[in-house]
Design a protein around this motif. Structure first.
Motif, short mmCIF file in Angstrom:
data_model
loop_
_atom_site.label_atom_id
_atom_site.label_comp_id
_atom_site.label_asym_id
_atom_site.label_seq_id
_atom_site.Cartn_x
_atom_site.Cartn_y
_atom_site.Cartn_z
N PHE A 28 0.81 -1.23 0.00
CA PHE A 28 0.00 0.00 0.00
C PHE A 28 0.84 1.27 0.00
O PHE A 28 0.45 2.28 0.56
N ARG A 29 2.00 1.26 -0.66
CA ARG A 29 2.86 2.44 -0.67
C ARG A 29 3.18 2.88 -2.09
O ARG A 29 4.07 3.67 -2.32
N LYS A 36 -3.41 9.38 2.33
CA LYS A 36 -2.78 8.73 3.48
C LYS A 36 -1.96 9.75 4.26
O LYS A 36 -1.31 10.62 3.68
N SER A 37 -1.97 9.61 5.56
CA SER A 37 -1.25 10.56 6.40
C SER A 37 0.26 10.35 6.28
O SER A 37 0.72 9.27 5.88
N LEU A 44 4.67 2.70 6.40
CA LEU A 44 4.57 1.74 5.30
C LEU A 44 5.88 1.59 4.54
O LEU A 44 6.06 0.61 3.83
N SER A 45 6.78 2.55 4.67
CA SER A 45 8.03 2.48 3.93
C SER A 45 9.09 1.64 4.65
O SER A 45 10.18 1.44 4.11
N GLN A 46 8.79 1.16 5.84
CA GLN A 46 9.77 0.40 6.60
C GLN A 46 9.88 -1.04 6.09
O GLN A 46 8.95 -1.58 5.51
#
Length: 65
Positions: A28-29, A36-37, A44-46
């Motif tokens: 979802f990135r 998206k906040s 989500l980027s981790q």
């Protein structure tokens, strides 16, 4: 014994880290990021460790990992 084939889609998505663990990226990135906040996008980027149940399946797809 014949060579086992690697699932190329899985090889592009997963990476082995220490002690038989698999790292993966979160979903979802890729698009629709405007709604998206910032905090959610940052989390989500981790890179995370795959769950133990998924790890067994991933090792079957990647025999030479």
């Amino acid at each position: 014994m014949y060579k086992l084939k690697t699932r190329k889609a899985a090889a592009k998505r997963y990476k082995a880290v220490g002690n038989k663990k698999i790292s993966r990226r979160k979903a979802f990135r890729s698009h629709l990021l405007q709604k998206k906040s910032t905090n959610r996008k940052r989390q989500l980027s981790q890179v995370v460790i795959a769950s133990p149940g998924d790890t067994k399946k991933i090792y079957l797809m990647l025999p030479y990992l």
